[in-house]
Design a protein around this motif. Structure first.
Motif, PDB file in Angstrom:
ATOM      1  N   PHE A 139      -9.375   8.232  46.735  1.00 52.78           N
ATOM      2  CA  PHE A 139      -9.604   8.799  45.409  1.00 52.78           C
ATOM      3  C   PHE A 139      -8.318   9.355  44.816  1.00 52.78           C
ATOM      4  O   PHE A 139      -7.980   9.075  43.658  1.00 52.78           O
ATOM      5  N   VAL A 140      -7.578  10.166  45.586  1.00 48.93           N
ATOM      6  CA  VAL A 140      -6.398  10.815  45.009  1.00 48.93           C
ATOM      7  C   VAL A 140      -5.230   9.842  44.879  1.00 48.93           C
ATOM      8  O   VAL A 140      -4.416   9.963  43.956  1.00 48.93           O
ATOM      9  N   GLU A 141      -5.118   8.869  45.778  1.00 54.92           N
ATOM     10  CA  GLU A 141      -4.043   7.890  45.644  1.00 54.92           C
ATOM     11  C   GLU A 141      -4.247   7.010  44.420  1.00 54.92           C
ATOM     12  O   GLU A 141      -3.271   6.597  43.775  1.00 54.92           O
ATOM     13  N   ALA A 142      -5.510   6.723  44.094  1.00 58.28           N
ATOM     14  CA  ALA A 142      -5.785   5.937  42.890  1.00 58.28           C
ATOM     15  C   ALA A 142      -5.465   6.736  41.631  1.00 58.28           C
ATOM     16  O   ALA A 142      -4.987   6.185  40.630  1.00 58.28           O
ATOM     17  N   ARG A 143      -5.701   8.033  41.675  1.00 53.67           N
ATOM     18  CA  ARG A 143      -5.492   8.877  40.498  1.00 53.67           C
ATOM     19  C   ARG A 143      -4.059   9.378  40.381  1.00 53.67           C
ATOM     20  O   ARG A 143      -3.514   9.508  39.274  1.00 53.67           O
ATOM     21  N   LEU A 144      -3.405   9.665  41.515  1.00 57.15           N
ATOM     22  CA  LEU A 144      -2.079  10.286  41.512  1.00 57.15           C
ATOM     23  C   LEU A 144      -1.180   9.551  42.504  1.00 57.15           C
ATOM     24  O   LEU A 144      -1.233   9.805  43.714  1.00 57.15           O
ATOM     25  N   PRO A 145      -0.333   8.648  42.028  1.00 58.30           N
ATOM     26  CA  PRO A 145       0.492   7.827  42.924  1.00 58.30           C
ATOM     27  C   PRO A 145       1.396   8.620  43.862  1.00 58.30           C
ATOM     28  O   PRO A 145       1.805   8.100  44.904  1.00 58.30           O
ATOM     29  N   ALA A 146       1.721   9.867  43.544  1.00 53.09           N
ATOM     30  CA  ALA A 146       2.602  10.658  44.407  1.00 53.09           C
ATOM     31  C   ALA A 146       2.041  10.789  45.813  1.00 53.09           C
ATOM     32  O   ALA A 146       2.798  10.920  46.795  1.00 53.09           O
ATOM     33  N   PHE A 147       0.723  10.736  45.950  1.00 56.24           N
ATOM     34  CA  PHE A 147       0.110  10.889  47.264  1.00 56.24           C
ATOM     35  C   PHE A 147       0.278   9.652  48.138  1.00 56.24           C
ATOM     36  O   PHE A 147       0.057   9.718  49.353  1.00 56.24           O
ATOM     37  N   ARG A 148       0.665   8.533  47.542  1.00 61.91           N
ATOM     38  CA  ARG A 148       0.787   7.299  48.325  1.00 61.91           C
ATOM     39  C   ARG A 148       1.996   7.313  49.240  1.00 61.91           C
ATOM     40  O   ARG A 148       2.058   6.551  50.200  1.00 61.91           O
ATOM     41  N   THR A 149       2.966   8.140  48.960  1.00 60.04           N
ATOM     42  CA  THR A 149       4.197   8.161  49.754  1.00 60.04           C
ATOM     43  C   THR A 149       4.222   9.284  50.784  1.00 60.04           C
ATOM     44  O   THR A 149       5.192   9.416  51.526  1.00 60.04           O
ATOM     45  N   LEU A 150       3.171  10.099  50.842  1.00 62.13           N
ATOM     46  CA  LEU A 150       3.146  11.237  51.750  1.00 62.13           C
ATOM     47  C   LEU A 150       2.362  10.910  53.018  1.00 62.13           C
ATOM     48  O   LEU A 150       1.353  10.202  52.960  1.00 62.13           O
ATOM     49  N   PRO A 151       2.795  11.439  54.163  1.00 60.14           N
ATOM     50  CA  PRO A 151       2.006  11.295  55.388  1.00 60.14           C
ATOM     51  C   PRO A 151       0.703  12.096  55.278  1.00 60.14           C
ATOM     52  O   PRO A 151       0.683  13.179  54.687  1.00 60.14           O
ATOM     53  N   TRP A 152      -0.358  11.568  55.866  1.00 59.17           N
ATOM     54  CA  TRP A 152      -1.668  12.216  55.843  1.00 59.17           C
ATOM     55  C   TRP A 152      -2.136  12.504  57.267  1.00 59.17           C
ATOM     56  O   TRP A 152      -1.764  11.799  58.206  1.00 59.17           O
ATOM     57  N   ALA A 153      -2.989  13.524  57.388  1.00 56.78           N
ATOM     58  CA  ALA A 153      -3.665  13.820  58.647  1.00 56.78           C
ATOM     59  C   ALA A 153      -5.115  14.145  58.332  1.00 56.78           C
ATOM     60  O   ALA A 153      -5.422  14.736  57.291  1.00 56.78           O
ATOM     61  N   CYS A 154      -6.014  13.755  59.228  1.00 58.37           N
ATOM     62  CA  CYS A 154      -7.441  13.976  59.031  1.00 58.37           C
ATOM     63  C   CYS A 154      -7.945  14.975  60.068  1.00 58.37           C
ATOM     64  O   CYS A 154      -8.020  14.660  61.256  1.00 58.37           O
ATOM     65  N   SER A 155      -8.298  16.164  59.607  1.00 58.89           N
ATOM     66  CA  SER A 155      -8.773  17.196  60.530  1.00 58.89           C
ATOM     67  C   SER A 155     -10.177  16.906  61.045  1.00 58.89           C
ATOM     68  O   SER A 155     -10.615  17.509  62.035  1.00 58.89           O
ATOM     69  N   LEU A 156     -10.883  15.977  60.417  1.00 50.35           N
ATOM     70  CA  LEU A 156     -12.208  15.588  60.907  1.00 50.35           C
ATOM     71  C   LEU A 156     -12.090  14.651  62.106  1.00 50.35           C
ATOM     72  O   LEU A 156     -12.760  14.830  63.122  1.00 50.35           O
ATOM     73  N   LYS A 157     -11.214  13.629  61.984  1.00 49.95           N
ATOM     74  CA  LYS A 157     -11.129  12.581  62.995  1.00 49.95           C
ATOM     75  C   LYS A 157     -10.018  12.811  64.021  1.00 49.95           C
ATOM     76  O   LYS A 157     -10.085  12.274  65.133  1.00 49.95           O
ATOM     77  N   GLU A 158      -8.981  13.568  63.668  1.00 50.86           N
ATOM     78  CA  GLU A 158      -7.815  13.679  64.548  1.00 50.86           C
ATOM     79  C   GLU A 158      -7.783  14.957  65.377  1.00 50.86           C
ATOM     80  O   GLU A 158      -6.821  15.192  66.113  1.00 50.86           O
ATOM     81  N   PRO A 229       2.432   7.175  65.656  1.00 47.89           N
ATOM     82  CA  PRO A 229       2.501   6.117  64.634  1.00 47.89           C
ATOM     83  C   PRO A 229       1.126   5.518  64.360  1.00 47.89           C
ATOM     84  O   PRO A 229       0.294   5.391  65.264  1.00 47.89           O
ATOM     85  N   SER A 230       0.887   5.176  63.116  1.00 47.68           N
ATOM     86  CA  SER A 230      -0.373   4.532  62.737  1.00 47.68           C
ATOM     87  C   SER A 230      -0.074   3.516  61.639  1.00 47.68           C
ATOM     88  O   SER A 230       1.021   3.489  61.081  1.00 47.68           O
ATOM     89  N   CYS A 231      -1.046   2.685  61.340  1.00 49.60           N
ATOM     90  CA  CYS A 231      -0.849   1.693  60.296  1.00 49.60           C
ATOM     91  C   CYS A 231      -2.124   1.546  59.484  1.00 49.60           C
ATOM     92  O   CYS A 231      -3.205   1.942  59.922  1.00 49.60           O
ATOM     93  N   ARG A 232      -1.966   0.988  58.278  1.00 47.77           N
ATOM     94  CA  ARG A 232      -3.100   0.700  57.411  1.00 47.77           C
ATOM     95  C   ARG A 232      -3.150  -0.804  57.175  1.00 47.77           C
ATOM     96  O   ARG A 232      -2.124  -1.440  56.974  1.00 47.77           O
TER      97      ARG A 232
END
Length: 248
Positions: A139-158, A229-232
């Protein structure tokens, strides 16, 4: 009854093995600065949306809470900045969505996210954390491209909540196990609640269940996972009926 008087009674009740005391999340609490070298910044993020599908639904609320932490120990320090804004999605908000977050069409009419303010909060941040990043991130990457270049972490899954013996990874349940409560399903208070869970030592019973050092925080575990490391992978042009095979 004054708050100090209530705290005396709550502390006395908490000493009894047949009772647990929950305290309201103090969103205004100030935390000490991180000391030593290797200070970094991260952002906790949460969204409210018109629905579940990022291809057709829209963000209607975005909240960010920026904080400092120690790269070495994982200790979380001060909150440095925050943003919470509404946005008109250009479509009616479905009643079933409003029933969850209580955001109405009138509340968002004419509203727009402040991209400059969001950029200021993101400045210097090296990690974005969401409790179910698989939902919020598209949702946020579609709305705000700045988020596409930042590393993410998921507190639910990780964070290995199951092996910690906590039974559920839902944020309101984790808050209960950590000894506090909050009025959830609005973006900023959900961010503040998640930050409280991440910064607090894992309950003693959970540390013992997982063989983890007493005093370890969920944020320390999350950092260790996020550094792997991870990939999409994009299955561009694949037929819809192959989605389950591709996911597997």
């Amino acid at each position: 009854m004054t708050r100090p008087d209530a705290e005396v009674l709550a502390a006395r009740l908490a000493e009894h093995p047949d009772y647990r005391v929950l305290r309201r999340l103090d969103v205004a609490r100030e935390w000490p600065a991180v000391t030593g070298r290797g200070t970094a910044f991260a952002v906790v993020l949460d969204t409210e949306t018109t629905g579940m599908d990022p291809a057709t639904d829209k963000v209607i609320e975005l909240a960010l809470v920026k904080f400092e932490y120690s790269r070495e120990s994982g200790a979380i320090g001060r909150v440095f900045d925050a943003y919470d804004g509404l946005e008109d999605p250009g479509m009616p908000i479905p009643p079933e969505s409003t029933a969850i977050h209580h955001i109405t069409d009138d509340m968002v009419r004419g509203q727009r996210l402040d991209e400059a303010a969001i950029g200021r909060v993101l400045e210097g941040a090296g990690l974005v954390i969401a409790h179910n990043a698989g939902f919020d991130r598209p949702f946020v990457e579609a709305r705000l491209p700045a988020f596409r270049t930042l590393p993410w972490a998921c507190s639910l899954k990780e964070v290995p909540w199951d092996s910690l013996g906590l039974g559920s990874a839902k944020l309101d349940y984790l808050a209960y196990r950590y000894g506090f409560f909050f009025e959830g399903h609005r973006a900023e208070v959900d961010c503040r609640a998640l930050l409280e869970v991440l910064r607090s030592p894992i309950p003693e019973f959970a540390a013992q269940a997982a063989g983890t050092t007493s005093g370890t925080t969920a944020f320390r575990l999350l950092l260790d996972s996020a550094r792997e490391p991870s990939c999409r992978v994009w299955a561009t042009g694949s037929a819809f009926e192959t989605k389950d095979i591709l996911r597997a």
